[in-house]
Design an enzyme around this catalytic site. Sequence first.
Site, PDB file in Angstrom:
ATOM      1  CE  LYS A 185      48.906 -43.605 -21.383  1.00  0.00           C
ATOM      2  NZ  LYS A 185      48.732 -43.084 -22.758  1.00  0.00           N
ATOM      3  CD  GLU A 221      42.220 -38.907 -23.099  1.00  0.00           C
ATOM      4  OE1 GLU A 221      42.003 -37.701 -22.857  1.00  0.00           O
ATOM      5  OE2 GLU A 221      43.374 -39.358 -23.261  1.00  0.00           O
ATOM      6  CB  SER A 273      54.658 -48.299 -21.189  1.00  0.00           C
ATOM      7  OG  SER A 273      53.824 -49.435 -21.424  1.00  0.00           O
TER       8      SER A 273
END
Length: 439
Positions: free
Chosen positions: A99, A121, A389
């Site tokens: 991210k 968010e 990830s």
Amino acid sequence: MKVRTPLAAAALEPDEGGRYGVYGGRYAPETLMAPLEELSRAYDKLRRKRTFQRRLNHLLEHYVGRPTPLYFAEGLTEHLGGARIYLKREDLLHTGAHKINNALGQVLLAKEMGKTRIIAETGAGQHGVATATAAALLGLDCVVYMGEEDMRRQRLNVYRMQLLGAEVAAVDAGSRTLKDAINEAFRDWVASFADTHYVLGTVTGPEPYPRMVRQFHSVIGSEARRQLRRLAGTPDPDVAVACVGGGSNAMGLFSAFLGQPDVLLVGVEAGGRGPELGDHAARFSGGTLGVLHGARTLVLQDEEGQVVGTHSVSAGLDYPAVGPEHVFLHDQGQIEFTSATDQEAIEGFHLLSATEGILPALESAHAIAEVTRRAPGMDGDQVILVNLSGRGDKDVESVLEYDAASGDQVPVRRPSGGDSVSVRRPSGRHSGSGAGDAE
Ligand SMILES: Cc1ncc(COP(=O)(O)O)c(C=O)c1O
């Protein structure tokens, strides 16, 4: 092995309206049209600006930790038999997941645009932590919206965001998960866009978010190709696998292989507790065409068009819609989608921990579950590339709860021969032999 049809060049970029065929677009309240246009123009200008790219690349290398390693998972490969498995280690990035690639890019962009406040968010908390980190680094105020259910299951990440100076705004509407947090973030932005940038965390939302987020993550795939060439003697794996929440880590990986007809791209959604609507977040098996959060895409909804509740053991996959480009590429025969249940993901979590000493994020564990199904049927000279990830530290409590509730515990000896500990043994056809066994 299925071979994909070659990709039409037009499929690599959306049209001017941000549409991928009939998907995507910009479905937003009138008040947000001007800020979205401003964002689109700023992004198009800055992504071509050398100083911006240099600054971003410098931070990605020295602050975030790129390039991430590509790692040959020998233990997992031996355990499963069949294809050689390579892990793209996004879990090793600063803040623990992919991210940060996008969050840092967008916060840097916001700073260049003269914004002083950041909102975001978050579901699993990883995007919130990454955004709070980038905001702290660049000296901007930060508010992160998070559903109360996600705050409960990811409380470590809530505190991390607070330590980083961000305000975590609890959302108690709806299912109190990611969808509701995005609603609140958009609501904030409608009133605050003059000084605020909304850092959306995945490849959905109105134009320009899907293409911008994909671009910030495309480094995952381009690095992996270079690294595979060196390590495996070929830039192209036979299969590339990634989990799909909104779809950003998958799009980052897959973008390097679009147009390579011999690479099978597989996205793995959350199969949750099972196939009943409301029990999962598998948009490709239960979704229909709709509009959610600014994009036309596949949505899990009832016959009246009401978005239904979703369930996944992993907060980051627990979302009723998917990035529009994924749906377009699926229609084009470019990406295959499958799902893994909560149980399979938990088994994937244990399997990677036991065979490689790597605790994966529960989101990434869905991709591992798919690898356990595919690798044994493939030849030893074939290659599976998996996007790992994120790391699983944030999920240890959830796994503990899941294991305790199912009660299926076995004693596992510590390698040193010390005291026994109880963990869930990966069940099914891959348990009982090989490196995954700790006994
Ligand atoms: C580690 C990790 N992987 C995957 C995801 C899913 O998001 P996306 O599909 O956008 O990559 C999340 C979302 O929070 C995450 O934290």
